[in-house]
Write a protein that holds these residues in place. Structure first.
Motif, PDB file in Angstrom:
ATOM      1  N   ALA A  78       0.803  -1.218   0.000  1.00 47.13           N
ATOM      2  CA  ALA A  78       0.000   0.000   0.000  1.00 47.13           C
ATOM      3  C   ALA A  78       0.839   1.272   0.000  1.00 47.13           C
ATOM      4  O   ALA A  78       0.290   2.370  -0.159  1.00 47.13           O
ATOM      5  N   ALA A  79       2.153   1.158   0.156  1.00 45.97           N
ATOM      6  CA  ALA A  79       3.014   2.344   0.241  1.00 45.97           C
ATOM      7  C   ALA A  79       2.911   3.263  -0.975  1.00 45.97           C
ATOM      8  O   ALA A  79       2.891   4.493  -0.815  1.00 45.97           O
ATOM      9  N   PRO A  80       2.843   2.755  -2.231  1.00 46.59           N
ATOM     10  CA  PRO A  80       2.734   3.675  -3.368  1.00 46.59           C
ATOM     11  C   PRO A  80       1.500   4.567  -3.321  1.00 46.59           C
ATOM     12  O   PRO A  80       1.556   5.724  -3.778  1.00 46.59           O
ATOM     13  N   LEU A  81       0.378   4.071  -2.798  1.00 47.02           N
ATOM     14  CA  LEU A  81      -0.823   4.898  -2.684  1.00 47.02           C
ATOM     15  C   LEU A  81      -0.753   5.804  -1.467  1.00 47.02           C
ATOM     16  O   LEU A  81      -1.106   6.997  -1.553  1.00 47.02           O
ATOM     17  N   ARG A  82      -0.301   5.285  -0.341  1.00 44.33           N
ATOM     18  CA  ARG A  82      -0.264   6.082   0.887  1.00 44.33           C
ATOM     19  C   ARG A  82       0.656   7.290   0.750  1.00 44.33           C
ATOM     20  O   ARG A  82       0.459   8.314   1.410  1.00 44.33           O
ATOM     21  N   ALA A  83       1.645   7.196  -0.127  1.00 44.48           N
ATOM     22  CA  ALA A  83       2.566   8.317  -0.310  1.00 44.48           C
ATOM     23  C   ALA A  83       1.869   9.534  -0.925  1.00 44.48           C
ATOM     24  O   ALA A  83       2.355  10.659  -0.777  1.00 44.48           O
ATOM     25  N   TYR A  84       0.724   9.305  -1.603  1.00 48.88           N
ATOM     26  CA  TYR A  84       0.033  10.412  -2.274  1.00 48.88           C
ATOM     27  C   TYR A  84      -1.294  10.759  -1.614  1.00 48.88           C
ATOM     28  O   TYR A  84      -2.041  11.572  -2.155  1.00 48.88           O
ATOM     29  N   LEU A  85      -1.604  10.144  -0.483  1.00 50.84           N
ATOM     30  CA  LEU A  85      -2.816  10.516   0.229  1.00 50.84           C
ATOM     31  C   LEU A  85      -2.651  11.910   0.835  1.00 50.84           C
ATOM     32  O   LEU A  85      -1.556  12.280   1.266  1.00 50.84           O
ATOM     33  N   PRO A  86      -3.731  12.695   0.883  1.00 51.28           N
ATOM     34  CA  PRO A  86      -3.636  14.029   1.507  1.00 51.28           C
ATOM     35  C   PRO A  86      -3.264  13.924   2.981  1.00 51.28           C
ATOM     36  O   PRO A  86      -3.396  12.864   3.616  1.00 51.28           O
ATOM     37  N   ALA A  87      -2.785  14.994   3.507  1.00 47.68           N
ATOM     38  CA  ALA A  87      -2.386  15.020   4.921  1.00 47.68           C
ATOM     39  C   ALA A  87      -3.579  14.685   5.799  1.00 47.68           C
ATOM     40  O   ALA A  87      -4.657  15.260   5.661  1.00 47.68           O
ATOM     41  N   GLY A  88      -3.393  13.752   6.709  1.00 49.59           N
ATOM     42  CA  GLY A  88      -4.465  13.339   7.612  1.00 49.59           C
ATOM     43  C   GLY A  88      -5.373  12.266   7.059  1.00 49.59           C
ATOM     44  O   GLY A  88      -6.196  11.711   7.798  1.00 49.59           O
ATOM     45  N   ALA A  89      -5.263  11.938   5.764  1.00 51.87           N
ATOM     46  CA  ALA A  89      -6.116  10.904   5.155  1.00 51.87           C
ATOM     47  C   ALA A  89      -5.475   9.534   5.352  1.00 51.87           C
ATOM     48  O   ALA A  89      -4.260   9.388   5.392  1.00 51.87           O
ATOM     49  N   THR A  90      -6.321   8.520   5.473  1.00 47.77           N
ATOM     50  CA  THR A  90      -5.855   7.150   5.636  1.00 47.77           C
ATOM     51  C   THR A  90      -6.683   6.238   4.750  1.00 47.77           C
ATOM     52  O   THR A  90      -7.719   6.632   4.207  1.00 47.77           O
ATOM     53  N   MET A  91      -6.244   5.019   4.601  1.00 43.89           N
ATOM     54  CA  MET A  91      -7.052   3.995   3.942  1.00 43.89           C
ATOM     55  C   MET A  91      -8.091   3.483   4.932  1.00 43.89           C
ATOM     56  O   MET A  91      -7.888   3.546   6.150  1.00 43.89           O
ATOM     57  N   ILE A  92      -9.202   2.966   4.406  1.00 43.91           N
ATOM     58  CA  ILE A  92     -10.304   2.544   5.258  1.00 43.91           C
ATOM     59  C   ILE A  92     -10.656   1.090   4.966  1.00 43.91           C
ATOM     60  O   ILE A  92     -10.261   0.533   3.934  1.00 43.91           O
ATOM     61  N   ALA A  93     -11.379   0.487   5.886  1.00 43.78           N
ATOM     62  CA  ALA A  93     -11.886  -0.869   5.729  1.00 43.78           C
ATOM     63  C   ALA A  93     -13.398  -0.819   5.907  1.00 43.78           C
ATOM     64  O   ALA A  93     -13.879  -0.580   7.016  1.00 43.78           O
ATOM     65  N   THR A  94     -14.138  -1.040   4.828  1.00 43.37           N
ATOM     66  CA  THR A  94     -15.604  -0.973   4.893  1.00 43.37           C
ATOM     67  C   THR A  94     -16.215  -2.295   5.320  1.00 43.37           C
ATOM     68  O   THR A  94     -17.356  -2.332   5.777  1.00 43.37           O
ATOM     69  N   GLY A  95     -15.491  -3.392   5.184  1.00 38.79           N
ATOM     70  CA  GLY A  95     -16.006  -4.687   5.605  1.00 38.79           C
ATOM     71  C   GLY A  95     -15.639  -4.991   7.040  1.00 38.79           C
ATOM     72  O   GLY A  95     -14.596  -4.551   7.541  1.00 38.79           O
ATOM     73  N   VAL A  96     -16.483  -5.783   7.709  1.00 38.43           N
ATOM     74  CA  VAL A  96     -16.225  -6.106   9.110  1.00 38.43           C
ATOM     75  C   VAL A  96     -14.942  -6.913   9.257  1.00 38.43           C
ATOM     76  O   VAL A  96     -14.112  -6.655  10.139  1.00 38.43           O
ATOM     77  N   ALA A  97     -14.740  -7.898   8.371  1.00 34.36           N
ATOM     78  CA  ALA A  97     -13.566  -8.769   8.471  1.00 34.36           C
ATOM     79  C   ALA A  97     -12.425  -8.325   7.569  1.00 34.36           C
ATOM     80  O   ALA A  97     -11.405  -9.013   7.495  1.00 34.36           O
ATOM     81  N   SER A  98     -12.565  -7.201   6.888  1.00 33.02           N
ATOM     82  CA  SER A  98     -11.533  -6.756   5.945  1.00 33.02           C
ATOM     83  C   SER A  98     -10.169  -6.547   6.598  1.00 33.02           C
ATOM     84  O   SER A  98      -9.139  -6.882   5.998  1.00 33.02           O
ATOM     85  N   PRO A  99     -10.079  -5.988   7.816  1.00 34.05           N
ATOM     86  CA  PRO A  99      -8.747  -5.804   8.410  1.00 34.05           C
ATOM     87  C   PRO A  99      -7.964  -7.098   8.576  1.00 34.05           C
ATOM     88  O   PRO A  99      -6.721  -7.060   8.604  1.00 34.05           O
ATOM     89  N   PHE A 100      -8.658  -8.241   8.663  1.00 33.04           N
ATOM     90  CA  PHE A 100      -7.963  -9.521   8.771  1.00 33.04           C
ATOM     91  C   PHE A 100      -7.883 -10.233   7.420  1.00 33.04           C
ATOM     92  O   PHE A 100      -6.818 -10.738   7.037  1.00 33.04           O
ATOM     93  N   LEU A 101      -9.002 -10.268   6.684  1.00 33.38           N
ATOM     94  CA  LEU A 101      -9.039 -11.049   5.450  1.00 33.38           C
ATOM     95  C   LEU A 101      -8.191 -10.454   4.342  1.00 33.38           C
ATOM     96  O   LEU A 101      -7.609 -11.182   3.541  1.00 33.38           O
ATOM     97  N   THR A 102      -8.091  -9.135   4.272  1.00 32.57           N
ATOM     98  CA  THR A 102      -7.326  -8.516   3.183  1.00 32.57           C
ATOM     99  C   THR A 102      -5.838  -8.828   3.295  1.00 32.57           C
ATOM    100  O   THR A 102      -5.225  -9.289   2.317  1.00 32.57           O
ATOM    101  N   PRO A 103      -5.179  -8.611   4.459  1.00 35.24           N
ATOM    102  CA  PRO A 103      -3.772  -9.051   4.568  1.00 35.24           C
ATOM    103  C   PRO A 103      -3.605 -10.560   4.409  1.00 35.24           C
ATOM    104  O   PRO A 103      -2.589 -11.019   3.872  1.00 35.24           O
ATOM    105  N   PHE A 104      -4.603 -11.321   4.866  1.00 36.05           N
ATOM    106  CA  PHE A 104      -4.558 -12.784   4.704  1.00 36.05           C
ATOM    107  C   PHE A 104      -4.528 -13.143   3.216  1.00 36.05           C
ATOM    108  O   PHE A 104      -3.721 -13.969   2.770  1.00 36.05           O
TER     109      PHE A 104
END
Length: 266
Positions: free
Chosen positions: A50-76
């Protein structure tokens, strides 16, 4: 030709299927072992991707997880795909071990370099996408974000997007292998491909237009390597055909009967 035509009859169908099952199990075990070794670093791997995208996010902006299990299933999911990509040499080696007994000696001499080159080119395409294309693409997307819109990308959608691009660029970098193969098996000759060069160049720019942001620089950044890879495959195919022609001429010369001295007159 150093192949015995009866080799295929020495191993019954059940033995072939048993060998295929064994090799498939080896591939699965290798992928699971790599996955087990990488799973502890799943969050770090996703942060790296995710570093290539995070480098161009506006100040204070972050990536989000809209799914309940996304924080675990996506890295998995990403770790599993990384295990698959890293285990690709072993998978291709098992595939090679299964089909190699059915090839002629001269086919093996060509197939081994092709196998190694295809692995290297696939990884080179992924590296090119990550280090060259992603920064340009995400920088463009960030620059055209409408005013009043917060750029916060869902981690699951981002992963699907980059995996698609990784695969697309990895396949695109297989162009020299595909070009060499169609020349080797005789589907298209070198002269025809040379005449088709203008259409190939246009096709490369069309692919670049589809896979990159709509600016000339990024399109050229993808189209130019694809064209150069096509030229390299064309050159390798031309060298192969020239070598085959020379070997054929030498074989014909050796097959000609030597001149016999005239019979003595009585």
């Amino acid at each position: 030709m150093s192949r015995n035509p009866q080799d295929d009859q020495e191993m019954p169908l059940v033995s072939h299927l048993t060998e295929l099952r064994t090799r498939l199990l080896r591939c699965v075990v290798i992928i699971l072992l790599i996955f087990a070794g990488l799973f502890y670093f799943a969050q770090d791997i996703y942060a790296l991707v995710a570093a290539p995208l995070r480098a161009y996010l506006p100040a204070g902006a972050t990536m989000i997880a809209t799914g309940v299990a996304s924080p675990f299933l996506t890295p998995f999911k990403l770790t599993l795909m990384c295990a698959l990509f890293l285990g690709m040499p072993v998978i291709l080696h098992q595939a090679w071990g299964f089909i190699a007994p059915g090839l002629y000696t001269h086919e093996r001499r060509i197939a081994v370099p092709l196998l190694i080159s295809s692995i290297f080119l696939f990884y080179a395409g992924m590296a090119f996408a990550y280090f060259v294309v992603f920064p340009i693409m995400f920088g463009f997307f960030a620059s055209v974000t409408p005013e009043g819109v917060a750029m916060m990308t869902d981690i699951g959608q981002y992963l699907d997007f980059v995996l698609t691009l990784f695969f697309a660029f990895g396949v695109a970098f297989e162009i020299p292998i595909a070009t060499f193969l169609v020349i080797w098996v005789g589907l298209v000759d070198v002269a025809t491909l040379r005449k088709s060069r203008p259409y190939v160049v246009v096709g490369c720019f069309i692919v670049g237009m589809v896979l990159t942001p709509p600016d000339v620089f990024s399109q050229t950044l993808l189209a130019l390597p694809m064209w150069l890879l096509f030229e390299s495959g064309l050159l390798a195919g031309a060298l192969l055909k020239r070598k085959q022609k020379q070997e054929q001429e030498e074989a014909e010369d050796q097959a000609k009967p030597e001149d016999q001295p005239p019979a003595p007159q009585p």
